[in-house]
Design a protein around this motif. Sequence first.
Motif, PDB file in Angstrom:
ATOM      1  N   GLU A 189       0.844  -1.204   0.000  1.00 43.78           N
ATOM      2  CA  GLU A 189       0.000   0.000   0.000  1.00 43.78           C
ATOM      3  C   GLU A 189       0.871   1.242   0.000  1.00 43.78           C
ATOM      4  O   GLU A 189       0.613   2.183  -0.718  1.00 43.78           O
ATOM      5  CB  GLU A 189      -0.930   0.022   1.206  1.00 43.78           C
ATOM      6  CG  GLU A 189      -2.143   0.947   1.049  1.00 43.78           C
ATOM      7  CD  GLU A 189      -1.831   2.434   1.067  1.00 43.78           C
ATOM      8  OE1 GLU A 189      -2.517   3.192   0.357  1.00 43.78           O
ATOM      9  OE2 GLU A 189      -0.900   2.874   1.781  1.00 43.78           O
ATOM     10  N   HIS A 190       1.867   1.257   0.874  1.00 49.32           N
ATOM     11  CA  HIS A 190       2.836   2.358   0.824  1.00 49.32           C
ATOM     12  C   HIS A 190       4.148   1.979   1.480  1.00 49.32           C
ATOM     13  O   HIS A 190       4.236   0.983   2.185  1.00 49.32           O
ATOM     14  CB  HIS A 190       2.263   3.651   1.420  1.00 49.32           C
ATOM     15  CG  HIS A 190       2.150   3.710   2.921  1.00 49.32           C
ATOM     16  ND1 HIS A 190       0.977   3.480   3.596  1.00 49.32           N
ATOM     17  CD2 HIS A 190       3.054   4.012   3.887  1.00 49.32           C
ATOM     18  CE1 HIS A 190       1.162   3.642   4.897  1.00 49.32           C
ATOM     19  NE2 HIS A 190       2.426   3.947   5.107  1.00 49.32           N
ATOM     20  N   LEU A 191       5.146   2.784   1.190  1.00 48.61           N
ATOM     21  CA  LEU A 191       6.395   2.715   1.931  1.00 48.61           C
ATOM     22  C   LEU A 191       6.696   4.125   2.398  1.00 48.61           C
ATOM     23  O   LEU A 191       6.263   5.098   1.770  1.00 48.61           O
ATOM     24  CB  LEU A 191       7.542   2.132   1.100  1.00 48.61           C
ATOM     25  CG  LEU A 191       7.961   2.842  -0.168  1.00 48.61           C
ATOM     26  CD1 LEU A 191       9.335   2.328  -0.592  1.00 48.61           C
ATOM     27  CD2 LEU A 191       6.960   2.571  -1.273  1.00 48.61           C
ATOM     28  N   ALA A 192       7.397   4.229   3.526  1.00 50.38           N
ATOM     29  CA  ALA A 192       7.586   5.543   4.140  1.00 50.38           C
ATOM     30  C   ALA A 192       9.049   5.768   4.460  1.00 50.38           C
ATOM     31  O   ALA A 192       9.798   4.825   4.722  1.00 50.38           O
ATOM     32  CB  ALA A 192       6.752   5.656   5.411  1.00 50.38           C
ATOM     33  N   PHE A 193       9.410   7.048   4.442  1.00 44.65           N
ATOM     34  CA  PHE A 193      10.795   7.452   4.679  1.00 44.65           C
ATOM     35  C   PHE A 193      10.831   8.474   5.806  1.00 44.65           C
ATOM     36  O   PHE A 193      10.087   9.457   5.774  1.00 44.65           O
ATOM     37  CB  PHE A 193      11.391   8.054   3.402  1.00 44.65           C
ATOM     38  CG  PHE A 193      11.480   7.056   2.279  1.00 44.65           C
ATOM     39  CD1 PHE A 193      12.637   6.325   2.083  1.00 44.65           C
ATOM     40  CD2 PHE A 193      10.388   6.820   1.444  1.00 44.65           C
ATOM     41  CE1 PHE A 193      12.728   5.381   1.065  1.00 44.65           C
ATOM     42  CE2 PHE A 193      10.466   5.886   0.421  1.00 44.65           C
ATOM     43  CZ  PHE A 193      11.644   5.165   0.239  1.00 44.65           C
ATOM     44  N   PHE A 218       3.933   6.713  -1.752  1.00 45.85           N
ATOM     45  CA  PHE A 218       5.197   7.014  -1.089  1.00 45.85           C
ATOM     46  C   PHE A 218       4.896   8.028   0.003  1.00 45.85           C
ATOM     47  O   PHE A 218       4.166   8.992  -0.230  1.00 45.85           O
ATOM     48  CB  PHE A 218       6.206   7.599  -2.086  1.00 45.85           C
ATOM     49  CG  PHE A 218       7.015   6.549  -2.780  1.00 45.85           C
ATOM     50  CD1 PHE A 218       6.403   5.615  -3.596  1.00 45.85           C
ATOM     51  CD2 PHE A 218       8.394   6.480  -2.606  1.00 45.85           C
ATOM     52  CE1 PHE A 218       7.149   4.623  -4.230  1.00 45.85           C
ATOM     53  CE2 PHE A 218       9.149   5.501  -3.238  1.00 45.85           C
ATOM     54  CZ  PHE A 218       8.541   4.574  -4.047  1.00 45.85           C
ATOM     55  N   GLU A 219       5.451   7.803   1.193  1.00 45.63           N
ATOM     56  CA  GLU A 219       5.157   8.665   2.328  1.00 45.63           C
ATOM     57  C   GLU A 219       6.443   9.287   2.872  1.00 45.63           C
ATOM     58  O   GLU A 219       7.453   8.599   3.030  1.00 45.63           O
ATOM     59  CB  GLU A 219       4.488   7.825   3.440  1.00 45.63           C
ATOM     60  CG  GLU A 219       4.162   8.620   4.704  1.00 45.63           C
ATOM     61  CD  GLU A 219       3.777   7.744   5.902  1.00 45.63           C
ATOM     62  OE1 GLU A 219       3.795   6.498   5.781  1.00 45.63           O
ATOM     63  OE2 GLU A 219       3.483   8.315   6.966  1.00 45.63           O
ATOM     64  N   TYR A 220       6.375  10.592   3.157  1.00 38.84           N
ATOM     65  CA  TYR A 220       7.361  11.202   4.040  1.00 38.84           C
ATOM     66  C   TYR A 220       6.806  11.053   5.455  1.00 38.84           C
ATOM     67  O   TYR A 220       5.634  11.347   5.693  1.00 38.84           O
ATOM     68  CB  TYR A 220       7.507  12.701   3.745  1.00 38.84           C
ATOM     69  CG  TYR A 220       8.103  13.058   2.405  1.00 38.84           C
ATOM     70  CD1 TYR A 220       9.408  12.704   2.064  1.00 38.84           C
ATOM     71  CD2 TYR A 220       7.371  13.800   1.487  1.00 38.84           C
ATOM     72  CE1 TYR A 220       9.960  13.073   0.846  1.00 38.84           C
ATOM     73  CE2 TYR A 220       7.917  14.179   0.260  1.00 38.84           C
ATOM     74  CZ  TYR A 220       9.213  13.801  -0.050  1.00 38.84           C
ATOM     75  OH  TYR A 220       9.752  14.178  -1.255  1.00 38.84           O
TER      76      TYR A 220
HETATM   77 FE   LIG Z   1       2.899   5.069   6.916  1.00 39.71          FE
END
Ligand SMILES: [Fe+2]
Lengths: 132, 315
Positions: free
Chosen positions: B216-220, B267-269
């Motif tokens: 669903e997402h990956l985050a940094f 993509f998540e910050y």
């Molecule tokens: Fe997240």
Amino acid sequence: MQNDVLIDERPGLAPAARRLCHVKDIGEGEARGFGPLPGSKRKIIVLRRKGVLHAWLDACPHYATGTPMAWKTDAYLNGEKTHLTCHSHHALFDMETGECVLGPCLGQTLTRIDIVVGEEGDVFVAAPAEET
Amino acid sequence: MNIIGPDYLVFGVDDVAAACEYLTAFGLKPVDVTEKGGRFETLDGTGVVVRHKSDPTLPPPLPTSNMLRQQVYGVRSAADLDAIEAELSSDRRVTRLSDGSIELKDDHGFELKFQVTIRRELDMPAEKINAPGAPAQRGPNEIGVWEDMPALPRTLSHVVLFVPDIEIATHFYCERLGFVVTDILTGAGPFLRPKANDDHHTLFFIRTPDYMKGCEHLAFHMGGPTELMVAGTRFVKKGYQSFWGPGRHKFGSNWFWYFNSPLGCHFEYDADMDKHDDSWVAREAPNGAEASQIVLFEMREKWAPGGGPPPGAKG
Ligand SMILES: [Fe+2]
Ligand code: FES
């Protein structure tokens, strides 16, 4: 289009406020986003497939609120340029019917926007834009 | 099993050039990238690998439209790889590669790889704030923001997976690999933290139908909420599409800002996530708008209130 913000009554947007683009702005197999029109939160995607223009609300049906589908301005197609694509979870939509053929909203359909082409080739929304 | 967290996620995409453009604009550094794709790094060396979906070097795709091909986990030492191999080879094939890393599938068919982590130790300050009653974090003449301030992803933080069966997923990661449940959003799923990482989560599951299985997402992790909002604002200005945020989650307390991407997921910050140890007792809340965030904002174009009367006003 600068005056659009002053025209917020719907239905009955003045024709200038319902203009999306010119027929020449959309090449075969291309898709671009325009708007949002006054009173709407979502853009309208105009694409040309087999010579015919189609317009869809830029609102993926995966979530009830309908979320924007491009990954970047005007980037609405998959890599092969065969389908309209939601770049949230890669749902693929038939460009002519708006039906989701792969992905989270399988079987659901994008909201079609009726358009008319004026004598000069300008593309207008036929009916008042729906609020989303 | 000292699993630290994801070192890389590997994607097989349908437009390599678009993915490379996106990852670079997001703030990742291309390393060994050609027209066939390659590796994109955060400041500590973790990141993303992209290749064309037909690239034969990629692990096989999921049976869905998702583009995630493999999750590469970093562990502390070779002994941890041995322990994982010993645990998992009892009921599945575990392949040992020439560099010592191991490959296998989890119980939902997600491709996993474990390696001695490649992450470099970072030595840089967190965002500093000043508040009455507390010692100043920024001393005299130290300014908080400036136009060109750096705002780059520091490390790959977490992965969120769509899975059809939360119990199967939780059992695999907790019972077999030693992850701990930190909190649960009922109706979605649990937040998981691996043993060798004190972040609130490096993994979260969302229950979905089978045909949605994937990432669903990956985050940094960013250096703080200001960096997050600066990076996101710059990204939007370049034409990239915000999906959700900026805002701040409740569970994990991390700030968030999600974007669409040409890699088939968000993509998540993220910034300023809670830390936990084994004394923490997991909380549970029904999933929903209130439970998932304490505040939510939506970006708008910059404006500023002026001094004078409105144009055209009778004066
Ligand atoms: Fe997240
Ligand atoms: S929001 Fe469009 S596919 Fe999920």
